[in-house]
Design an enzyme around this catalytic site. Sequence first.
Site, mmCIF file in Angstrom:
data_model
loop_
_atom_site.group_PDB
_atom_site.id
_atom_site.type_symbol
_atom_site.label_atom_id
_atom_site.label_comp_id
_atom_site.label_asym_id
_atom_site.label_seq_id
_atom_site.Cartn_x
_atom_site.Cartn_y
_atom_site.Cartn_z
ATOM 1 N N ASP A 30 0.955 -1.302 0.064
ATOM 2 C CA ASP A 30 -0.108 0.034 -0.088
ATOM 3 C C ASP A 30 1.184 1.255 0.026
ATOM 4 O O ASP A 30 1.994 1.469 0.606
ATOM 5 C CB ASP A 30 -1.031 0.116 1.152
ATOM 6 C CG ASP A 30 -2.019 1.024 1.197
ATOM 7 O OD1 ASP A 30 -3.203 0.153 0.862
ATOM 8 O OD2 ASP A 30 -2.176 1.985 0.853
ATOM 9 N N LYS A 35 -0.760 3.224 6.982
ATOM 10 C CA LYS A 35 -1.564 2.100 7.069
ATOM 11 C C LYS A 35 -0.515 0.793 7.208
ATOM 12 O O LYS A 35 -0.580 -0.318 7.984
ATOM 13 C CB LYS A 35 -2.086 1.933 5.842
ATOM 14 C CG LYS A 35 -3.345 0.739 5.769
ATOM 15 C CD LYS A 35 -4.101 0.990 4.661
ATOM 16 C CE LYS A 35 -5.274 1.775 4.834
ATOM 17 N NZ LYS A 35 -6.410 1.717 3.632
ATOM 18 N N LYS A 207 -19.818 -7.910 -12.136
ATOM 19 C CA LYS A 207 -19.927 -7.428 -10.856
ATOM 20 C C LYS A 207 -20.964 -6.139 -10.764
ATOM 21 O O LYS A 207 -21.490 -5.967 -9.713
ATOM 22 C CB LYS A 207 -18.336 -6.794 -10.486
ATOM 23 C CG LYS A 207 -18.109 -6.117 -9.368
ATOM 24 C CD LYS A 207 -18.472 -6.634 -8.008
ATOM 25 C CE LYS A 207 -18.338 -5.875 -6.709
ATOM 26 N NZ LYS A 207 -18.752 -6.412 -5.783
ATOM 27 N N PHE A 252 -31.810 -9.346 1.050
ATOM 28 C CA PHE A 252 -31.674 -7.930 0.532
ATOM 29 C C PHE A 252 -33.263 -7.476 0.329
ATOM 30 O O PHE A 252 -33.725 -6.737 -0.399
ATOM 31 C CB PHE A 252 -31.179 -7.744 -0.744
ATOM 32 C CG PHE A 252 -29.581 -7.561 -0.337
ATOM 33 C CD1 PHE A 252 -28.815 -6.461 -0.528
ATOM 34 C CD2 PHE A 252 -28.903 -9.002 -0.110
ATOM 35 C CE1 PHE A 252 -27.421 -6.792 -0.089
ATOM 36 C CE2 PHE A 252 -27.512 -8.944 -0.167
ATOM 37 C CZ PHE A 252 -26.804 -7.626 -0.054
ATOM 38 N N LEU A 253 -34.148 -7.909 1.310
ATOM 39 C CA LEU A 253 -35.560 -7.464 1.276
ATOM 40 C C LEU A 253 -36.030 -6.928 2.786
ATOM 41 O O LEU A 253 -37.095 -7.237 3.249
ATOM 42 C CB LEU A 253 -36.562 -8.847 0.859
ATOM 43 C CG LEU A 253 -36.636 -9.038 -0.504
ATOM 44 C CD1 LEU A 253 -37.626 -10.144 -0.586
ATOM 45 C CD2 LEU A 253 -37.247 -8.035 -1.296
ATOM 46 N N HIS A 254 -34.895 -6.385 3.196
ATOM 47 C CA HIS A 254 -35.352 -5.583 4.464
ATOM 48 C C HIS A 254 -35.269 -4.015 4.099
ATOM 49 O O HIS A 254 -34.306 -3.415 3.895
ATOM 50 C CB HIS A 254 -34.130 -5.930 5.585
ATOM 51 C CG HIS A 254 -33.905 -7.442 5.765
ATOM 52 N ND1 HIS A 254 -34.872 -8.104 6.528
ATOM 53 C CD2 HIS A 254 -32.902 -8.226 5.306
ATOM 54 C CE1 HIS A 254 -34.449 -9.384 6.455
ATOM 55 N NE2 HIS A 254 -33.413 -9.618 5.807
ATOM 56 N N GLY A 256 -35.328 -0.259 4.850
ATOM 57 C CA GLY A 256 -34.774 0.572 5.796
ATOM 58 C C GLY A 256 -34.563 1.879 5.280
ATOM 59 O O GLY A 256 -35.224 2.383 4.411
ATOM 60 N N CYS A 263 -19.923 0.623 -1.949
ATOM 61 C CA CYS A 263 -20.160 -0.233 -3.167
ATOM 62 C C CYS A 263 -21.393 0.234 -4.060
ATOM 63 O O CYS A 263 -21.260 0.844 -5.401
ATOM 64 C CB CYS A 263 -19.863 -1.792 -3.276
ATOM 65 S SG CYS A 263 -18.236 -2.270 -2.583
ATOM 66 N N LYS A 326 -24.017 -0.475 7.771
ATOM 67 C CA LYS A 326 -24.741 -1.800 8.207
ATOM 68 C C LYS A 326 -23.607 -2.318 9.285
ATOM 69 O O LYS A 326 -22.465 -1.678 9.886
ATOM 70 C CB LYS A 326 -24.453 -2.779 7.140
ATOM 71 C CG LYS A 326 -23.083 -3.364 6.710
ATOM 72 C CD LYS A 326 -23.276 -4.413 5.694
ATOM 73 C CE LYS A 326 -21.962 -4.972 5.055
ATOM 74 N NZ LYS A 326 -22.018 -5.863 4.111
HETATM 75 N N1 LIG Z 1 -15.374 -2.644 0.133
HETATM 76 C C1 LIG Z 1 -16.047 -3.672 -0.163
HETATM 77 O O1 LIG Z 1 -16.913 -4.331 0.493
HETATM 78 C C2 LIG Z 1 -15.734 -4.116 -1.616
HETATM 79 C C3 LIG Z 1 -16.508 -5.310 -2.034
HETATM 80 C C4 LIG Z 1 -16.108 -5.864 -3.358
HETATM 81 C C5 LIG Z 1 -15.367 -4.940 -4.260
HETATM 82 N N2 LIG Z 1 -14.727 -3.814 -3.569
HETATM 83 C C6 LIG Z 1 -13.994 -3.108 -4.565
HETATM 84 O O2 LIG Z 1 -12.565 -3.270 -4.355
HETATM 85 C C7 LIG Z 1 -11.827 -1.845 -4.543
HETATM 86 C C8 LIG Z 1 -11.299 -1.671 -3.254
HETATM 87 O O3 LIG Z 1 -12.047 -1.113 -2.377
HETATM 88 P P1 LIG Z 1 -11.701 -1.028 -0.777
HETATM 89 O O4 LIG Z 1 -12.931 -0.984 -0.066
HETATM 90 O O5 LIG Z 1 -10.700 -2.299 -0.388
HETATM 91 O O6 LIG Z 1 -11.176 0.452 -0.767
HETATM 92 P P2 LIG Z 1 -10.042 1.076 0.223
HETATM 93 O O7 LIG Z 1 -10.048 2.572 0.236
HETATM 94 O O8 LIG Z 1 -10.278 0.294 1.630
HETATM 95 O O9 LIG Z 1 -8.577 0.618 -0.140
HETATM 96 C C9 LIG Z 1 -7.672 0.756 -1.377
HETATM 97 C C10 LIG Z 1 -6.210 0.951 -0.947
HETATM 98 O O10 LIG Z 1 -5.671 1.071 -1.869
HETATM 99 C C11 LIG Z 1 -4.526 2.014 -1.882
HETATM 100 N N3 LIG Z 1 -3.900 2.701 -2.596
HETATM 101 C C12 LIG Z 1 -4.373 3.583 -3.588
HETATM 102 N N4 LIG Z 1 -3.407 3.695 -4.711
HETATM 103 C C13 LIG Z 1 -2.528 3.005 -4.584
HETATM 104 C C14 LIG Z 1 -1.036 2.805 -5.106
HETATM 105 N N5 LIG Z 1 -0.944 3.406 -6.220
HETATM 106 N N6 LIG Z 1 -0.475 1.713 -4.615
HETATM 107 C C15 LIG Z 1 -0.490 0.994 -3.721
HETATM 108 N N7 LIG Z 1 -1.829 1.383 -2.810
HETATM 109 C C16 LIG Z 1 -2.531 1.965 -3.414
HETATM 110 C C17 LIG Z 1 -4.921 3.114 -0.685
HETATM 111 O O11 LIG Z 1 -4.015 3.528 0.098
HETATM 112 C C18 LIG Z 1 -6.144 1.923 0.185
HETATM 113 O O12 LIG Z 1 -5.212 1.462 1.371
HETATM 114 C C19 LIG Z 1 -12.901 -1.102 -5.156
HETATM 115 O O13 LIG Z 1 -12.910 -0.901 -6.587
HETATM 116 C C20 LIG Z 1 -14.179 -1.636 -4.442
HETATM 117 O O14 LIG Z 1 -15.403 -0.967 -5.353
HETATM 118 C C21 LIG Z 1 -14.911 -3.169 -2.446
#
Ligand SMILES: NC(=O)c1ccc[n+]([C@@H]2O[C@H](COP(=O)([O-])OP(=O)(O)OC[C@H]3O[C@@H](n4cnc5c(N)ncnc54)[C@H](O)[C@@H]3O)[C@@H](O)[C@H]2O)c1
Length: 436
Positions: A30, A35, A207, A252-254, A256, A263, A326
């Site tokens: 990261d 972090k 997705k 997903f039928l609750h 709210g 997302c 949530k």
């Molecule tokens: N959160 C969810 O429940 C969920 C579920 C399915 C899919 N997604 C998808 O997954 C992806 C990530 O979501 P998330 O919730 O984990 O995001 P997040 O913001 O929690 O994490 C992203 C991380 O990427 C790092 N980052 C950004 N640019 C970077 C770089 N150049 N090099 C290294 N690290 C870098 C950031 O510092 C951050 O820690 C998104 O596209 C999201 O839509 C999320």
Amino acid sequence: MNIAMVGSGYVGLVSGACFADFGHDVVCIDKDQQKIGRLKDGIMPIYEPGLAELVAANVKSGRISFTTDLAGGIKDAQAIFIAVGTPSRRGDGHADLSFVYAVAREVGECLENDAVVVTKSTVPVGTGDEVERILQDSQTNHNFAVVSNPEFLREGAAIGYFKRPDRIVIGTESEFGRNVMQQVYRPLFLNESPIMFTSRRSAELIKYAANAFLATKITFINEIADLCEKVGADVQDVSRGIGSDGRIGPKFLHAGPGYGGSCFPKDTLALLKTAEDYKSPIRIVEAVVKANETRKRAMGHKVIDALGGAKAARGKKVAMLGLTFKPNTDDMRDSPTIAVARTLCDMGVHVSAYDPEGMELAKALMADVVMTNDPYAAIKGADAITIMTEWDAFRALDLARVKELVNTPVLVDLRNIYQPEEVRAQGFEYSSIGRA
Ligand SMILES: NC(=O)c1ccc[n+]([C@@H]2O[C@H](COP(=O)([O-])OP(=O)(O)OC[C@H]3O[C@@H](n4cnc5c(N)ncnc54)[C@H](O)[C@@H]3O)[C@@H](O)[C@H]2O)c1
């Protein structure tokens, strides 16, 4: 095998820890030094049940490590996952792909062996093609394939869903990509988790289509709930009645206060932008986005009504129980509580709040809201209480104690976690969603 996970947020960290637990060697990368520093010290940057234990166990066995150095982190990796954020681009709602492309460029410059570059971030159709172009432009001498592997984990139960997924989607037309991904997910193959191979574009669209469908389901029941209130029906019964039909399903039928989180809001918007670009409108999702947006503020007005209307509400105090979109997460991104709190504050209402995990992140988003250390502290002196998130901690409040603490016993239950008769029997004025 060696895996590099670029981006160590909700998705990257959970995926990395689970891959390590399967027996792979994982480097989580990261660019956020704080972090990575915390992870190295054994402190989780996010709240996700079971994650701290899973990470600790795999650190101990030497299968997971953390770094800010991308070049060093991907050096030996056969699979390089991109799991960085793809937020809504300010102004137009398109997915902001700048983080994904920045990683692709960096990977192209540092690639030291043959590898599969896997997009785990949620990205619009065609992003894989662009990632591939970026890697080609970097003129690396190494063989690579770009694969789409969207993530379907659910915050709050992410580890369970990652390890026992409903399905794994892998989008690739490359033999090399397919072979490497088969090795990555081998432990789940053996577990008989359904793995689908599709084209890269289909995987990217799956997705968005999945999230838009779930957002539609939520919005559908929310609007049915509004109708229930008007016609004197009970949305809980209606929801059970339709959800027990196997073709519909109960999830997903609750009803709210509207969907939120990291997302659904951004992904529905991004899907609409793709549809617009390709002149293929998805009108049902357009309606969903609009309905959800108005709903959040309408929920604020519902609380105002419970206080006796706008005039009476000014200067009164509301206790908000729950802030995250949530339970079992600290994620505050696009939580409907932000709009509700803003509506209340705009109308001169004082708001105090309590959330088991979300307050740290909520502070920055709700400057006017007073955060408290427990639900009873938030409730003290309130003219109305709103249940915003269905955390277990709010399901069995000591209502006698609550009644002693409040100014007026008014409960607005936006998650339908209480039985109306029970609460009213204790002397509360009670309103909820879609029930008399
Ligand atoms: N959160 C969810 O429940 C969920 C579920 C399915 C899919 N997604 C998808 O997954 C992806 C990530 O979501 P998330 O919730 O984990 O995001 P997040 O913001 O929690 O994490 C992203 C991380 O990427 C790092 N980052 C950004 N640019 C970077 C770089 N150049 N090099 C290294 N690290 C870098 C950031 O510092 C951050 O820690 C998104 O596209 C999201 O839509 C999320």
